[in-house]
Design a protein around this motif. Sequence first.
Motif, PDB file in Angstrom:
ATOM      1  N   GLU A 341      45.626  78.523  33.738  1.00 52.46           N
ATOM      2  CA  GLU A 341      46.800  79.376  33.625  1.00 52.46           C
ATOM      3  C   GLU A 341      48.092  78.580  33.513  1.00 52.46           C
ATOM      4  OE1 GLU A 341      46.521  82.028  36.910  1.00 52.46           O
ATOM      5  OE2 GLU A 341      44.627  82.900  36.246  1.00 52.46           O
ATOM      6  N   GLY A 342      48.000  77.249  33.536  1.00 51.91           N
ATOM      7  CA  GLY A 342      49.170  76.401  33.358  1.00 51.91           C
ATOM      8  C   GLY A 342      48.840  75.272  32.406  1.00 51.91           C
ATOM      9  N   ALA A 343      49.825  74.486  32.041  1.00 55.89           N
ATOM     10  CA  ALA A 343      49.632  73.417  31.062  1.00 55.89           C
ATOM     11  C   ALA A 343      49.253  72.117  31.754  1.00 55.89           C
ATOM     12  CB  ALA A 343      50.897  73.232  30.238  1.00 55.89           C
ATOM     13  N   GLU A 344      48.103  72.090  32.372  1.00 53.98           N
ATOM     14  CA  GLU A 344      47.629  70.895  33.040  1.00 53.98           C
ATOM     15  C   GLU A 344      46.302  70.482  32.455  1.00 53.98           C
ATOM     16  OE1 GLU A 344      48.502  68.763  36.529  1.00 53.98           O
ATOM     17  OE2 GLU A 344      49.526  68.671  34.631  1.00 53.98           O
ATOM     18  N   GLY A 345      45.356  70.123  33.307  1.00 56.28           N
ATOM     19  CA  GLY A 345      44.050  69.686  32.841  1.00 56.28           C
ATOM     20  C   GLY A 345      43.081  70.841  32.692  1.00 56.28           C
ATOM     21  N   THR A 346      41.815  70.530  32.850  1.00 53.94           N
ATOM     22  CA  THR A 346      40.784  71.543  32.690  1.00 53.94           C
ATOM     23  C   THR A 346      39.857  71.520  33.892  1.00 53.94           C
ATOM     24  OG1 THR A 346      39.053  72.350  31.211  1.00 53.94           O
ATOM     25  CG2 THR A 346      39.218  69.988  31.467  1.00 53.94           C
ATOM     26  N   ALA A 347      39.087  72.573  34.037  1.00 54.55           N
ATOM     27  CA  ALA A 347      38.157  72.687  35.154  1.00 54.55           C
ATOM     28  C   ALA A 347      37.054  71.643  35.045  1.00 54.55           C
ATOM     29  CB  ALA A 347      37.567  74.097  35.199  1.00 54.55           C
ATOM     30  N   VAL A 348      36.410  71.366  36.160  1.00 54.89           N
ATOM     31  CA  VAL A 348      35.405  70.302  36.219  1.00 54.89           C
ATOM     32  C   VAL A 348      33.981  70.842  36.203  1.00 54.89           C
ATOM     33  CG1 VAL A 348      36.948  68.681  37.367  1.00 54.89           C
ATOM     34  CG2 VAL A 348      35.589  70.277  38.749  1.00 54.89           C
ATOM     35  N   LEU A 349      33.838  72.167  36.168  1.00 54.63           N
ATOM     36  CA  LEU A 349      32.514  72.785  36.141  1.00 54.63           C
ATOM     37  C   LEU A 349      32.078  73.044  34.706  1.00 54.63           C
ATOM     38  CD1 LEU A 349      33.021  75.441  38.946  1.00 54.63           C
ATOM     39  CD2 LEU A 349      31.687  73.337  39.137  1.00 54.63           C
ATOM     40  N   ARG A 350      30.799  72.854  34.452  1.00 53.80           N
ATOM     41  CA  ARG A 350      30.265  73.142  33.123  1.00 53.80           C
ATOM     42  C   ARG A 350      30.514  74.609  32.774  1.00 53.80           C
ATOM     43  NH1 ARG A 350      26.454  69.289  31.347  1.00 53.80           N
ATOM     44  NH2 ARG A 350      25.741  67.829  32.957  1.00 53.80           N
ATOM     45  N   ILE A 351      30.699  74.863  31.495  1.00 56.45           N
ATOM     46  CA  ILE A 351      31.018  76.215  31.045  1.00 56.45           C
ATOM     47  C   ILE A 351      29.918  77.216  31.401  1.00 56.45           C
ATOM     48  CG2 ILE A 351      31.141  77.601  28.927  1.00 56.45           C
ATOM     49  CD1 ILE A 351      33.107  75.619  27.836  1.00 56.45           C
ATOM     50  N   ASP A 352      28.660  76.793  31.367  1.00 53.06           N
ATOM     51  CA  ASP A 352      27.579  77.753  31.630  1.00 53.06           C
ATOM     52  C   ASP A 352      27.504  78.175  33.091  1.00 53.06           C
ATOM     53  OD1 ASP A 352      26.545  75.459  32.722  1.00 53.06           O
ATOM     54  OD2 ASP A 352      24.882  75.266  31.316  1.00 53.06           O
ATOM     55  N   GLU A 353      28.380  77.621  33.964  1.00 55.72           N
ATOM     56  CA  GLU A 353      28.436  78.057  35.355  1.00 55.72           C
ATOM     57  C   GLU A 353      29.408  79.223  35.550  1.00 55.72           C
ATOM     58  OE1 GLU A 353      26.264  76.995  37.382  1.00 55.72           O
ATOM     59  OE2 GLU A 353      25.569  75.510  35.926  1.00 55.72           O
ATOM     60  N   TRP A 354      30.112  79.604  34.498  1.00 59.12           N
ATOM     61  CA  TRP A 354      31.110  80.660  34.593  1.00 59.12           C
ATOM     62  C   TRP A 354      30.488  82.004  34.223  1.00 59.12           C
ATOM     63  CZ3 TRP A 354      36.652  79.333  34.646  1.00 59.12           C
ATOM     64  CH2 TRP A 354      36.865  77.975  34.831  1.00 59.12           C
ATOM     65  N   ASP A 355      30.952  83.084  34.829  1.00 58.79           N
ATOM     66  CA  ASP A 355      30.493  84.386  34.378  1.00 58.79           C
ATOM     67  C   ASP A 355      31.272  84.777  33.117  1.00 58.79           C
ATOM     68  OD1 ASP A 355      32.966  85.652  35.034  1.00 58.79           O
ATOM     69  OD2 ASP A 355      32.281  85.998  37.078  1.00 58.79           O
ATOM     70  N   ARG A 356      30.845  85.825  32.455  1.00 61.02           N
ATOM     71  CA  ARG A 356      31.398  86.162  31.141  1.00 61.02           C
ATOM     72  C   ARG A 356      32.902  86.444  31.185  1.00 61.02           C
ATOM     73  NH1 ARG A 356      28.028  87.264  26.978  1.00 61.02           N
ATOM     74  NH2 ARG A 356      25.795  87.255  27.407  1.00 61.02           N
ATOM     75  N   GLU A 357      33.334  87.159  32.196  1.00 63.87           N
ATOM     76  CA  GLU A 357      34.750  87.535  32.265  1.00 63.87           C
ATOM     77  C   GLU A 357      35.632  86.306  32.470  1.00 63.87           C
ATOM     78  OE1 GLU A 357      37.729  90.462  34.842  1.00 63.87           O
ATOM     79  OE2 GLU A 357      35.552  90.532  35.143  1.00 63.87           O
ATOM     80  N   LEU A 358      35.243  85.439  33.416  1.00 71.84           N
ATOM     81  CA  LEU A 358      36.023  84.232  33.659  1.00 71.84           C
ATOM     82  C   LEU A 358      35.984  83.301  32.454  1.00 71.84           C
ATOM     83  CD1 LEU A 358      35.178  83.347  37.374  1.00 71.84           C
ATOM     84  CD2 LEU A 358      37.371  84.098  36.444  1.00 71.84           C
ATOM     85  N   TYR A 359      34.819  83.206  31.816  1.00 74.86           N
ATOM     86  CA  TYR A 359      34.682  82.355  30.631  1.00 74.86           C
ATOM     87  C   TYR A 359      35.620  82.823  29.527  1.00 74.86           C
ATOM     88  CZ  TYR A 359      32.664  80.394  26.383  1.00 74.86           C
ATOM     89  OH  TYR A 359      32.488  79.762  25.183  1.00 74.86           O
ATOM     90  N   ALA A 360      35.653  84.131  29.280  1.00 75.71           N
ATOM     91  CA  ALA A 360      36.511  84.677  28.237  1.00 75.71           C
ATOM     92  C   ALA A 360      37.981  84.402  28.551  1.00 75.71           C
ATOM     93  CB  ALA A 360      36.264  86.177  28.085  1.00 75.71           C
ATOM     94  N   HIS A 361      38.347  84.551  29.816  1.00 76.31           N
ATOM     95  CA  HIS A 361      39.731  84.303  30.231  1.00 76.31           C
ATOM     96  C   HIS A 361      40.090  82.835  30.027  1.00 76.31           C
ATOM     97  CE1 HIS A 361      43.402  84.388  32.621  1.00 76.31           C
ATOM     98  NE2 HIS A 361      42.921  83.383  33.328  1.00 76.31           N
ATOM     99  N   ALA A 362      39.201  81.934  30.464  1.00 78.34           N
ATOM    100  CA  ALA A 362      39.459  80.499  30.338  1.00 78.34           C
ATOM    101  C   ALA A 362      39.589  80.086  28.882  1.00 78.34           C
ATOM    102  CB  ALA A 362      38.341  79.704  31.019  1.00 78.34           C
ATOM    103  N   ALA A 363      38.701  80.594  28.031  1.00 80.49           N
ATOM    104  CA  ALA A 363      38.736  80.236  26.609  1.00 80.49           C
ATOM    105  C   ALA A 363      40.045  80.692  25.972  1.00 80.49           C
ATOM    106  CB  ALA A 363      37.537  80.847  25.893  1.00 80.49           C
ATOM    107  N   ALA A 364      40.512  81.881  26.346  1.00 83.05           N
ATOM    108  CA  ALA A 364      41.755  82.390  25.776  1.00 83.05           C
ATOM    109  C   ALA A 364      42.952  81.555  26.215  1.00 83.05           C
ATOM    110  CB  ALA A 364      41.953  83.849  26.191  1.00 83.05           C
ATOM    111  N   GLU A 365      42.978  81.166  27.490  1.00 87.59           N
ATOM    112  CA  GLU A 365      44.068  80.352  27.992  1.00 87.59           C
ATOM    113  C   GLU A 365      44.053  78.952  27.399  1.00 87.59           C
ATOM    114  OE1 GLU A 365      46.610  80.980  29.864  1.00 87.59           O
ATOM    115  OE2 GLU A 365      46.149  83.056  30.380  1.00 87.59           O
ATOM    116  N   LEU A 366      42.872  78.448  27.124  1.00 90.91           N
ATOM    117  CA  LEU A 366      42.715  77.073  26.666  1.00 90.91           C
ATOM    118  C   LEU A 366      43.233  76.866  25.252  1.00 90.91           C
ATOM    119  CD1 LEU A 366      41.524  74.467  27.790  1.00 90.91           C
ATOM    120  CD2 LEU A 366      39.388  75.045  26.677  1.00 90.91           C
ATOM    121  N   ARG A 367      43.062  77.866  24.396  1.00 89.92           N
ATOM    122  CA  ARG A 367      43.476  77.787  23.001  1.00 89.92           C
ATOM    123  C   ARG A 367      42.748  76.659  22.261  1.00 89.92           C
ATOM    124  NH1 ARG A 367      50.023  78.893  23.353  1.00 89.92           N
ATOM    125  NH2 ARG A 367      49.939  80.187  25.212  1.00 89.92           N
ATOM    126  N   LEU A 368      41.573  76.357  22.692  1.00 89.58           N
ATOM    127  CA  LEU A 368      40.683  75.406  22.027  1.00 89.58           C
ATOM    128  C   LEU A 368      39.305  76.044  21.964  1.00 89.58           C
ATOM    129  CD1 LEU A 368      41.421  71.904  23.637  1.00 89.58           C
ATOM    130  CD2 LEU A 368      41.844  72.557  21.268  1.00 89.58           C
TER     131      LEU A 368
END
Length: 427
Positions: A341-368
Motif C-alpha cells: 500500500e506504499g512505495a517501498e519493497g515487496t512482501a517476502v512470502l511466495r505468491i501461492d501463500e496468499w488467498d485470492r482476495e489478498l493476491y488480487a489486492h497486492a497485484a493491483a497495488e504492485l502495478r507489475l
Amino acid sequence: MTARRPALLLAAAACACLLLVAFYPRETVLRLGIYVSSDWDAPYSDYYDLADTAIERFEAEHPGVRVEYVSGIREEDYSEWLAAQSLNGQIPDVFFVLDSDFQRYISMGGLASLNGSIERDPDFLPEKYYPAAYEAGKMGDTVYALPVQSATTMIFYNKTLLAAEGIDPPGQDWTWETFYNICRRVTHEESSGSPKQFGCYGYRWEYAVASNGASVVDKAGTECYFEDSRVEEAIRFCRELFRLDGGHQATEQDFFDGRVAFRVMNLTDYRTMEYYPLGLLGQQNFEWGYLRMPAGPQGGNISCLETRVAAVSSRSRHKSLAWDLLKLLSYDPEVQSVLYEGAEGTAVLRIDEWDRELYAHAAAELRLDAELLDQVMDEAVELPKYETYGQTLAIANERLDPVFYGDADVSATLMALQREVLAYLRG
C-alpha cells in the motif's frame, strides 16, 4: 468489641486487596523496536502501518498482553538508540535489525536463536518464504531473524526507443549477449562525440557477477572470491558494456528524456517513480516494459535482493510471545499485504501463500506482473549483510574503475584485489 470492629474490617479489606494483587492477572508488555523513514530512500514514511496492523491482531489474539513501541526514531539514529537500550537493559523484545548491525548483534549474543521456536511451531514452514529472503536472517545453520520486506533488481526498457531502432524487445530469458548487442545498436553519438542515445543506466558489475552464478564475498565477510573465473568473466563483460558510451555515462535524466534503452532499478525505485511525484513514469513520452536481469553464461536471470529483517532479543523474558509477534509481522499474508500500500519493497512470502482476495489486492497495488515478480524473487540472491560490506565495495570499485575505463589488466587487477580485500576482511 465495638472499638475493634473498624480495625478488623480495615484489616480484612487490606487482606482482600493483597489477594487481588497477588492473584489478579497482570498485564504483560512486549516492546517492539522500529524506526521511521525508508530503507531504500523512498518517500514511504515508516513501518508503523505494518506494525500497527500486526499489533492490533496480536493483542486481540493474546488478551492481557500489550505491545508498545517508541515512535519517531529515525533510521540514521536507530542503531545508536538500540545500543543505548541494550546498555540500559531495556532492549526491545522484538526489533528490526539494520544490515550494518546484523552480524554485530549475532557476535555479541544479542539475538536469540529461532531454531527452537521454528522446530516447535507446526504452523511455521520456511518454504513459504522466498529462499533468498529467508536466508537473509540466517548465519550458518542458525536462524536469527525473519524477513519482513525485500527489494529486488529488475531491468526496465524503453519500448519506444527500441521500436524506433527496429529492435524487438528481448524475452524474459535473455542473456548478456543480447543485452550487449542491443546496447551497441542503440548507442549513437552527437557530432561532438557525446552519445545522444545510451544503451543502459544503473547496471553495476555486482549484478553481472550475481547473474553469472558467483559472488565476490561470503555472507559473513570472512572470504572473498575475486579470482573466481565466473567473476573475471563478469568483469570482462562489464568492461565491454561500459565502454560503449565512450566514457560518457548516462544519467537518470537521460532515462526520463527517453534517451536510454535499459535502466536497472530495484523495486523500490520503480514504485517510487510510479507514485511520486504524480507518477514520474506515467508522465514520460515513451512506453516502457520490464524484464528479468540478463543471464551470464554460467548463471541465470538472477536478481540481487536486499531484505530487511526483525529478530527476538536474547534477553527477552517473553520469548514465546515475542516469537508469536515476530511471526505475525513476517509470516502473515494479511499483515504483509500492508507493504503493497506504499512505495517501498515487496512482501517476502511466495505468491501461492496468499488467498485470492489478498493476491488480487497486492497485484493491483504492485502495478507489475505479479507472476513475473514471483519468479524474480524466487531466483534472486541476497546481498551480504556484514557491517563493512559497503567499504568492501568501495575498495573494489576504486580498483575496477581503471579496468572499465582505462587500460588496466583484468586478471592482474583481480589478483591484486583478492589480496587487498582478503587482508581488509581479516584485518
